[in-house]
Design a protein around this motif. Structure first.
Motif, PDB file in Angstrom:
ATOM      1  N   ASN A 119       0.475  -1.491   0.155  1.00  0.00           N
ATOM      2  CA  ASN A 119      -0.259   0.216  -0.099  1.00  0.00           C
ATOM      3  C   ASN A 119       1.210   1.310   0.229  1.00  0.00           C
ATOM      4  O   ASN A 119       0.352   2.034   0.317  1.00  0.00           O
ATOM      5  CB  ASN A 119      -0.959  -0.112   1.205  1.00  0.00           C
ATOM      6  CG  ASN A 119      -0.593  -0.005   2.558  1.00  0.00           C
ATOM      7  OD1 ASN A 119       1.189  -0.018   2.873  1.00  0.00           O
ATOM      8  ND2 ASN A 119      -1.146   0.330   3.071  1.00  0.00           N
ATOM      9  N   VAL A 122      -0.451   4.482  -0.276  1.00  0.00           N
ATOM     10  CA  VAL A 122      -0.837   5.387   0.118  1.00  0.00           C
ATOM     11  C   VAL A 122      -0.110   6.976   0.895  1.00  0.00           C
ATOM     12  O   VAL A 122      -0.698   7.841   1.104  1.00  0.00           O
ATOM     13  CB  VAL A 122      -2.047   5.158   1.476  1.00  0.00           C
ATOM     14  CG1 VAL A 122      -2.879   4.206   1.597  1.00  0.00           C
ATOM     15  CG2 VAL A 122      -0.214   4.513   2.511  1.00  0.00           C
ATOM     16  N   ARG A 229      -5.929  -4.780   8.776  1.00  0.00           N
ATOM     17  CA  ARG A 229      -7.538  -4.510   7.827  1.00  0.00           C
ATOM     18  C   ARG A 229      -7.864  -3.039   7.782  1.00  0.00           C
ATOM     19  O   ARG A 229      -8.094  -2.892   6.818  1.00  0.00           O
ATOM     20  CB  ARG A 229      -8.556  -4.206   9.599  1.00  0.00           C
ATOM     21  CG  ARG A 229      -9.167  -6.217   9.710  1.00  0.00           C
ATOM     22  CD  ARG A 229     -10.193  -5.693  10.275  1.00  0.00           C
ATOM     23  NE  ARG A 229     -10.457  -6.464  10.111  1.00  0.00           N
ATOM     24  CZ  ARG A 229     -11.537  -7.847  12.118  1.00  0.00           C
ATOM     25  NH1 ARG A 229     -11.586  -6.628  12.840  1.00  0.00           N
ATOM     26  NH2 ARG A 229     -11.847  -8.991  11.544  1.00  0.00           N
ATOM     27  N   LYS A 230      -6.258  -2.645   8.776  1.00  0.00           N
ATOM     28  CA  LYS A 230      -6.021  -1.162   8.355  1.00  0.00           C
ATOM     29  C   LYS A 230      -5.082  -0.645   6.447  1.00  0.00           C
ATOM     30  O   LYS A 230      -5.451  -0.063   5.744  1.00  0.00           O
ATOM     31  CB  LYS A 230      -4.967  -0.319   8.850  1.00  0.00           C
ATOM     32  CG  LYS A 230      -5.098   1.049   8.618  1.00  0.00           C
ATOM     33  CD  LYS A 230      -4.317   1.582   9.877  1.00  0.00           C
ATOM     34  CE  LYS A 230      -3.642   3.670   9.464  1.00  0.00           C
ATOM     35  NZ  LYS A 230      -3.369   4.042  10.597  1.00  0.00           N
ATOM     36  N   TRP A 232      -4.679  -3.224   4.108  1.00  0.00           N
ATOM     37  CA  TRP A 232      -5.316  -4.029   3.971  1.00  0.00           C
ATOM     38  C   TRP A 232      -7.207  -2.531   3.050  1.00  0.00           C
ATOM     39  O   TRP A 232      -7.567  -3.285   1.902  1.00  0.00           O
ATOM     40  CB  TRP A 232      -5.550  -5.062   3.486  1.00  0.00           C
ATOM     41  CG  TRP A 232      -4.786  -6.122   3.054  1.00  0.00           C
ATOM     42  CD1 TRP A 232      -3.687  -5.718   2.823  1.00  0.00           C
ATOM     43  CD2 TRP A 232      -4.854  -8.072   3.148  1.00  0.00           C
ATOM     44  NE1 TRP A 232      -3.027  -7.238   2.501  1.00  0.00           N
ATOM     45  CE2 TRP A 232      -3.924  -8.442   2.610  1.00  0.00           C
ATOM     46  CE3 TRP A 232      -6.100  -8.710   3.575  1.00  0.00           C
ATOM     47  CZ2 TRP A 232      -3.581 -10.097   2.692  1.00  0.00           C
ATOM     48  CZ3 TRP A 232      -5.946 -10.534   3.651  1.00  0.00           C
ATOM     49  CH2 TRP A 232      -4.576 -10.353   3.476  1.00  0.00           C
ATOM     50  N   ASN A 233      -7.243  -1.869   3.523  1.00  0.00           N
ATOM     51  CA  ASN A 233      -8.187  -0.531   4.073  1.00  0.00           C
ATOM     52  C   ASN A 233      -9.449  -2.239   3.719  1.00  0.00           C
ATOM     53  O   ASN A 233     -10.413  -2.235   3.058  1.00  0.00           O
ATOM     54  CB  ASN A 233      -7.794  -0.205   2.440  1.00  0.00           C
ATOM     55  CG  ASN A 233      -8.729   1.196   3.089  1.00  0.00           C
ATOM     56  OD1 ASN A 233      -9.885   1.475   3.329  1.00  0.00           O
ATOM     57  ND2 ASN A 233      -9.757   1.610   1.843  1.00  0.00           N
ATOM     58  N   ASP A 234      -9.749  -3.052   4.498  1.00  0.00           N
ATOM     59  CA  ASP A 234     -10.550  -4.148   4.053  1.00  0.00           C
ATOM     60  C   ASP A 234     -11.431  -4.454   5.707  1.00  0.00           C
ATOM     61  O   ASP A 234     -10.314  -5.867   6.384  1.00  0.00           O
ATOM     62  CB  ASP A 234     -10.263  -5.260   3.499  1.00  0.00           C
ATOM     63  CG  ASP A 234     -11.504  -6.197   3.596  1.00  0.00           C
ATOM     64  OD1 ASP A 234     -12.503  -6.250   3.976  1.00  0.00           O
ATOM     65  OD2 ASP A 234     -10.849  -7.259   3.239  1.00  0.00           O
TER      66      ASP A 234
END
Ligand SMILES: NC(=O)c1ccc[n+]([C@@H]2O[C@H](COP(=O)([O-])OP(=O)(O)OC[C@H]3O[C@@H](n4cnc5c(N)ncnc54)[C@H](OP(=O)(O)O)[C@@H]3O)[C@@H](O)[C@H]2O)c1
Length: 356
Positions: A119, A122, A229-230, A232-234
């Protein structure tokens, strides 16, 4: 020297330079050709004046202070969370981009939590500005790097992971403790735990982070879930970790079962893994040779093997559950190397912006 870095011209501070991660940061910067004169080694007052090896040179440790950040472009923090909390904002105020290895800022709103291969994007919008960028937990980095090719090709809905974590994850003092206890036990004496509450030589135990009495999860498990989760933004992905400390000096191992977003045949999964960035597939079924922490120690890549359907399936048949075993050096890709790669990513974006 084994390479060049876009950081060659930058002044870089390393906070916690005397520690397990900090020493690895120095070794990586020296290996990438960053001159010793561009590196400011910082630690506590206790270590001021200590000389540390830097490639063929030496650097002298100074106590961290506000002035130490003057003229610095990047500061890699590799100390405890309270040191990061005290000094990171001071460094940012002086125009420094901070990359923090502690957990102090990882889940803070507005703080990017970055594995560049996953990621890094970002950071693109804010690459020019001084800010705090968080380096994820070591177990999270190794796990997500290994799963990235599967996520990209098939999606990932659920991860069940058991970790076998080296004592160096708890710092230099824990490495000394394993060496000392091993000598003591072999000499017929009782192991004397100091860093850990359980003996670490000839033993293993549930991860030493504190356990939430309500949920039963320990701190390491909570970090893996939240950080996955953060990054993977999932918010939907299910992550079920069990974290264990083992009597290994360096490099964490993980046994992973993953549920994919769609069913795949074994060959597709093997092909995807072989294209993974930062991975080395080591999957010799005939020879029964797979990733180990000894093989992963000092390596930049995460080693991946035992790639198989969770339950045997006929050739050409599909399933959505696969297993794998990984070993990765948590002091390198799990901490120091990932931090240096974040700085390189930001610096390359800044250079590109200047060139345009
Ligand atoms: N070890 C890992 O595998 C790993 C992986 C990912 C993230 N991390 C994180 O990285 C950080 C460093 O971990 P580590 O394993 O390298 O720990 P470590 O070996 O215990 O080293 C700690 C470092 O922090 C410095 N320090 C302590 N108090 C300080 C203060 N008041 N001011 C300035 N410096 C201070 C120490 O300097 P002195 O020598 O002067 O005491 C030392 O250089 C931690 O936040 C850890 O959670 C570690």
């Amino acid at each position: 020297m084994n390479g060049r870095s876009v950081l060659d011209e930058c002044k870089i501070a390393v906070v916690g330079a005397t520690g397990a991660v900090g020493l690895e940061v120095l070794s990586i910067l020296a290996g990438r050709g960053v001159p010793s004169t561009h590196v400011i080694s910082l630690a506590s007052e206790r270590s001021a004046g200590t000389k540390l090896a830097y490639g063929r040179d030496q650097v002298i440790v100074k106590a961290v202070s506000a002035e130490a950040f003057d003229g610095v472009e990047y500061a890699i923090f590799a100390a405890d969370g309270s040191t990061s909390t005290r000094w990171a904002a001071v460094a940012v105020q002086r125009g420094v981009t901070v990359i923090d290895n502690s957990s102090a800022f990882r889940m803070a709103d507005g703080v990017p939590l970055v594995v560049p291969e996953i990621n890094g994007g970002v950071l693109d919008g804010d690459a020019g500005k001084a800010q705090i960028i968080a380096n994820p937990n070591c177990s999270t980095i190794l796990l997500l790097l290994a799963l990235e090719p599967l996520r990209a090709a098939f999606g990932v809905c659920e991860i069940v992971v058991s970790t076998y974590q080296a004592v160096s994850g708890a710092g230099i003092a824990a490495m000394d403790e394993l060496r000392e206890q091993t000598r003591d036990v072999l000499a017929g004496k009782a192991a004397q735990p100091k860093v850990f509450t359980e003996p670490c030589a000839f033993n293993l135990f549930s991860h030493d982070s504190s356990v939430d009495v309500e949920t039963g999860q320990n701190g390491e498990e909570t970090k893996i879930i939240a950080e996955t989760r953060k990054i993977w933004n999932d918010a939907e992905v299910r992550v079920i970790p069990t974290c264990v400390r083992v009597p290994v000096l360096r490099a964490h191992t993980q046994a992973v079962t993953v549920r994919l977003g769609r069913a795949a045949i074994g060959e597709e999964v093997g092909d995807a893994m072989s294209r993974g960035v930062g991975l080395r597939v080591m999957d010799d079924r005939q020879g029964n040779r797979f990733p180990t922490p000894a093989k992963a120690s000092g390596a930049d890549e995460v080693l991946v093997g035992r790639i198989r359907a969770a339950e045997p399936i006929a050739t050409g048949a599909t399933t959505d559950r696969f297993c794998l075993l990984l070993s990765g050096d948590q002091l390198r890709k799990g901490a120091a190397l990932n931090a240096v790669q974040i700085a390189e990513y930001v610096e390359s974006r800044r250079n590109a912006a200047v060139a345009n």
